[in-house]
Design a protein around this motif. Structure first.
Motif, PDB file in Angstrom:
ATOM      1  N   ILE A  43       0.842  -1.019  -0.133  1.00 15.62           N
ATOM      2  CA  ILE A  43       0.053  -0.050   0.028  1.00 15.62           C
ATOM      3  C   ILE A  43       0.951   1.291   0.119  1.00 15.62           C
ATOM      4  CG2 ILE A  43      -1.687   1.207   1.181  1.00 15.62           C
ATOM      5  CD1 ILE A  43      -2.816  -1.322   0.475  1.00 15.62           C
ATOM      6  N   LYS A  44       0.746   2.211  -0.929  1.00 10.57           N
ATOM      7  CA  LYS A  44       1.485   3.449  -1.185  1.00 10.57           C
ATOM      8  C   LYS A  44       0.997   4.403  -0.205  1.00 10.57           C
ATOM      9  CE  LYS A  44       2.877   2.786  -5.953  1.00 10.57           C
ATOM     10  NZ  LYS A  44       2.992   3.417  -7.397  1.00 10.57           N
ATOM     11  N   THR A  45       1.924   5.040   0.465  1.00 12.18           N
ATOM     12  CA  THR A  45       1.387   6.289   1.252  1.00 12.18           C
ATOM     13  C   THR A  45       1.616   7.471   0.494  1.00 12.18           C
ATOM     14  OG1 THR A  45       3.597   6.440   2.349  1.00 12.18           O
ATOM     15  CG2 THR A  45       2.065   5.134   3.406  1.00 12.18           C
ATOM     16  N   GLY A  46       2.504   7.692  -0.583  1.00  9.90           N
ATOM     17  CA  GLY A  46       2.802   8.914  -1.205  1.00  9.90           C
ATOM     18  C   GLY A  46       3.679   9.959  -0.712  1.00  9.90           C
ATOM     19  N   LEU A  47       4.450   9.122   0.558  1.00 11.15           N
ATOM     20  CA  LEU A  47       5.261  10.028   1.296  1.00 11.15           C
ATOM     21  C   LEU A  47       6.761   9.447   1.486  1.00 11.15           C
ATOM     22  CD1 LEU A  47       2.843  10.328   4.336  1.00 11.15           C
ATOM     23  CD2 LEU A  47       3.282  12.053   2.848  1.00 11.15           C
ATOM     24  N   VAL A  48       7.796  10.271   1.413  1.00 16.99           N
ATOM     25  CA  VAL A  48       9.280   9.946   1.765  1.00 16.99           C
ATOM     26  C   VAL A  48       9.116  10.630   3.120  1.00 16.99           C
ATOM     27  CG1 VAL A  48      11.617  10.153   1.382  1.00 16.99           C
ATOM     28  CG2 VAL A  48       9.858   9.778  -0.572  1.00 16.99           C
ATOM     29  N   ILE A  49       9.818   9.959   4.090  1.00 18.73           N
ATOM     30  CA  ILE A  49      10.241  10.349   5.359  1.00 18.73           C
ATOM     31  C   ILE A  49      11.467  10.251   5.889  1.00 18.73           C
ATOM     32  CG2 ILE A  49       9.348  10.175   7.975  1.00 18.73           C
ATOM     33  CD1 ILE A  49       6.453   9.296   7.141  1.00 18.73           C
ATOM     34  N   GLU A  50      12.042  11.107   6.358  1.00 17.01           N
ATOM     35  CA  GLU A  50      13.382  10.938   6.998  1.00 17.01           C
ATOM     36  C   GLU A  50      13.209  11.195   8.593  1.00 17.01           C
ATOM     37  OE1 GLU A  50      17.901  12.536   5.704  1.00 17.01           O
ATOM     38  OE2 GLU A  50      16.620  14.085   6.731  1.00 17.01           O
ATOM     39  N   ALA A  51      13.547  10.038   9.045  1.00 18.55           N
ATOM     40  CA  ALA A  51      13.637  10.187  10.630  1.00 18.55           C
ATOM     41  C   ALA A  51      14.510  11.128  11.177  1.00 18.55           C
ATOM     42  CB  ALA A  51      13.907   8.599  11.228  1.00 18.55           C
ATOM     43  N   PRO A  52      14.373  11.651  12.341  1.00 18.52           N
ATOM     44  CA  PRO A  52      15.360  12.466  12.871  1.00 18.52           C
ATOM     45  C   PRO A  52      16.736  11.843  13.105  1.00 18.52           C
ATOM     46  CG  PRO A  52      13.231  12.762  13.868  1.00 18.52           C
ATOM     47  CD  PRO A  52      12.985  11.416  13.006  1.00 18.52           C
ATOM     48  N   GLN A  53      17.705  12.536  13.358  1.00 16.33           N
ATOM     49  CA  GLN A  53      18.936  11.970  13.669  1.00 16.33           C
ATOM     50  C   GLN A  53      18.919  11.082  14.781  1.00 16.33           C
ATOM     51  OE1 GLN A  53      21.897  12.906  11.885  1.00 16.33           O
ATOM     52  NE2 GLN A  53      22.916  11.211  12.835  1.00 16.33           N
ATOM     53  N   ASP A  54      19.644   9.936  14.746  1.00 17.09           N
ATOM     54  CA  ASP A  54      19.642   8.989  15.714  1.00 17.09           C
ATOM     55  C   ASP A  54      18.359   8.377  15.992  1.00 17.09           C
ATOM     56  OD1 ASP A  54      22.367   9.506  16.185  1.00 17.09           O
ATOM     57  OD2 ASP A  54      21.986  11.090  17.548  1.00 17.09           O
ATOM     58  N   ARG A  82      16.865   5.461   8.772  1.00 23.01           N
ATOM     59  CA  ARG A  82      16.871   6.860   8.690  1.00 23.01           C
ATOM     60  C   ARG A  82      17.516   7.130   7.012  1.00 23.01           C
ATOM     61  NH1 ARG A  82      20.301  11.454   9.185  1.00 23.01           N
ATOM     62  NH2 ARG A  82      18.957  13.161   9.799  1.00 23.01           N
ATOM     63  N   ASP A  83      18.436   6.229   6.621  1.00 21.03           N
ATOM     64  CA  ASP A  83      18.801   6.640   5.180  1.00 21.03           C
ATOM     65  C   ASP A  83      17.963   6.070   4.137  1.00 21.03           C
ATOM     66  OD1 ASP A  83      19.478   3.807   6.015  1.00 21.03           O
ATOM     67  OD2 ASP A  83      21.656   4.151   5.536  1.00 21.03           O
ATOM     68  N   TYR A  84      16.781   5.427   4.512  1.00 22.10           N
ATOM     69  CA  TYR A  84      15.747   5.051   3.417  1.00 22.10           C
ATOM     70  C   TYR A  84      14.939   6.358   3.253  1.00 22.10           C
ATOM     71  CZ  TYR A  84      12.012   2.948   0.919  1.00 22.10           C
ATOM     72  OH  TYR A  84      11.019   2.520  -0.123  1.00 22.10           O
ATOM     73  N   ALA A  85      15.615   7.475   2.692  1.00 18.93           N
ATOM     74  CA  ALA A  85      15.067   8.561   2.424  1.00 18.93           C
ATOM     75  C   ALA A  85      15.262   9.235   1.289  1.00 18.93           C
ATOM     76  CB  ALA A  85      15.247   9.600   3.648  1.00 18.93           C
ATOM     77  N   GLY A  86      15.656   8.615   0.250  1.00 15.89           N
ATOM     78  CA  GLY A  86      15.789   9.246  -0.886  1.00 15.89           C
ATOM     79  C   GLY A  86      14.855   9.699  -1.998  1.00 15.89           C
ATOM     80  N   PRO A  87      14.834  10.184  -3.120  1.00 11.55           N
ATOM     81  CA  PRO A  87      13.901  11.028  -3.689  1.00 11.55           C
ATOM     82  C   PRO A  87      12.738  10.133  -3.906  1.00 11.55           C
ATOM     83  CG  PRO A  87      15.822  11.011  -4.895  1.00 11.55           C
ATOM     84  CD  PRO A  87      16.146  10.505  -3.591  1.00 11.55           C
ATOM     85  N   ASN A  88      12.707   8.780  -4.173  1.00 12.16           N
ATOM     86  CA  ASN A  88      11.537   7.766  -4.587  1.00 12.16           C
ATOM     87  C   ASN A  88      11.750   6.769  -3.231  1.00 12.16           C
ATOM     88  OD1 ASN A  88      11.136   9.016  -6.931  1.00 12.16           O
ATOM     89  ND2 ASN A  88      13.150   8.329  -7.772  1.00 12.16           N
ATOM     90  N   ASP A  89      12.007   6.940  -2.413  1.00 19.14           N
ATOM     91  CA  ASP A  89      12.142   5.796  -0.987  1.00 19.14           C
ATOM     92  C   ASP A  89      10.607   6.220  -0.365  1.00 19.14           C
ATOM     93  OD1 ASP A  89      14.519   4.830  -1.836  1.00 19.14           O
ATOM     94  OD2 ASP A  89      15.585   6.009  -0.442  1.00 19.14           O
ATOM     95  N   GLU A  90       9.491   5.783  -1.304  1.00 15.07           N
ATOM     96  CA  GLU A  90       8.198   5.831  -0.382  1.00 15.07           C
ATOM     97  C   GLU A  90       8.005   4.790   0.475  1.00 15.07           C
ATOM     98  OE1 GLU A  90       3.565   6.017  -2.092  1.00 15.07           O
ATOM     99  OE2 GLU A  90       5.229   5.474  -3.500  1.00 15.07           O
ATOM    100  N   ILE A  91       7.465   5.440   1.550  1.00 15.35           N
ATOM    101  CA  ILE A  91       6.932   4.635   2.572  1.00 15.35           C
ATOM    102  C   ILE A  91       5.819   3.670   2.222  1.00 15.35           C
ATOM    103  CG2 ILE A  91       5.740   4.290   4.991  1.00 15.35           C
ATOM    104  CD1 ILE A  91       8.771   5.543   4.922  1.00 15.35           C
ATOM    105  N   LEU A  92       5.965   2.328   2.128  1.00 16.54           N
ATOM    106  CA  LEU A  92       4.809   1.291   1.821  1.00 16.54           C
ATOM    107  C   LEU A  92       4.627   0.292   2.925  1.00 16.54           C
ATOM    108  CD1 LEU A  92       6.820   0.223  -1.406  1.00 16.54           C
ATOM    109  CD2 LEU A  92       5.122   1.650  -1.397  1.00 16.54           C
TER     110      LEU A  92
END
Length: 145
Positions: A43-54, A82-92
């Motif tokens: 299921i696509k969320t349409g979002l890329v999310i970068e977690a805060p540091q640590d 945290r490093d799964y936050a590239g331009p197309n790293d959609e949260i699925l």
């Protein structure tokens, strides 16, 4: 604390905490889906999310998902580094239909929840023995034989 987020679909809403003391924010579907019995669907969320540091993003099921929808997270929980936050790293969100009928998930329907969890990475120190205990191995505290 702040986290970076990118909408891949401008029509999706940002995740929300639904009460002032919510531990987790809800994640919603960015598309309509039909999940056939026994199937696993991304299921696509349409979002890329970068977690805060640590931190990493933990994805868990909403408590109502199994009872009201007949769906379960196919992988139990999701760990988003945290490093799964590239331009197309959609949260699925991987869901499995455990019923014998098809399940419809509508765009905008909240299907999972996210929690930022603090992490520490360790350095491994090899040892011949960790420590002596009175434990008897896996399942040793009992109740199940």
């Amino acid at each position: 604390m702040k986290a970076k987020i990118k909408k891949l679909d401008p029509t999706v809403e940002l995740p929300k905490y639904h009460t002032p003391e919510s531990a987790a924010f809800d994640l919603a579907s960015s598309e309509d889906y039909t999940v056939e019995p026994g199937d696993i669907v991304k299921i696509k969320t349409g979002l890329v999310i970068e977690a805060p540091q640590d931190h990493f993003l933990l994805i868990a099921s909403r408590s109502s998902l199994p009872l009201k929808k007949g769906l379960a997270l196919a992988n139990g929980i999701g760990v988003v580094d945290r490093d799964y936050a590239g331009p197309n790293d959609e949260i699925l969100i991987l869901v499995r239909n455990f019923t014998d009928t098809e399940v419809v998930v509508s765009k905008g329907e909240r299907i999972a929840q996210g929690i930022f969890v603090k992490i520490d990475q360790v350095e491994w120190e090899e040892a011949d023995m960790i420590r002596q205990t009175d434990r008897g191995g896996y399942g040793s505290t009992g109740g199940y034989n």
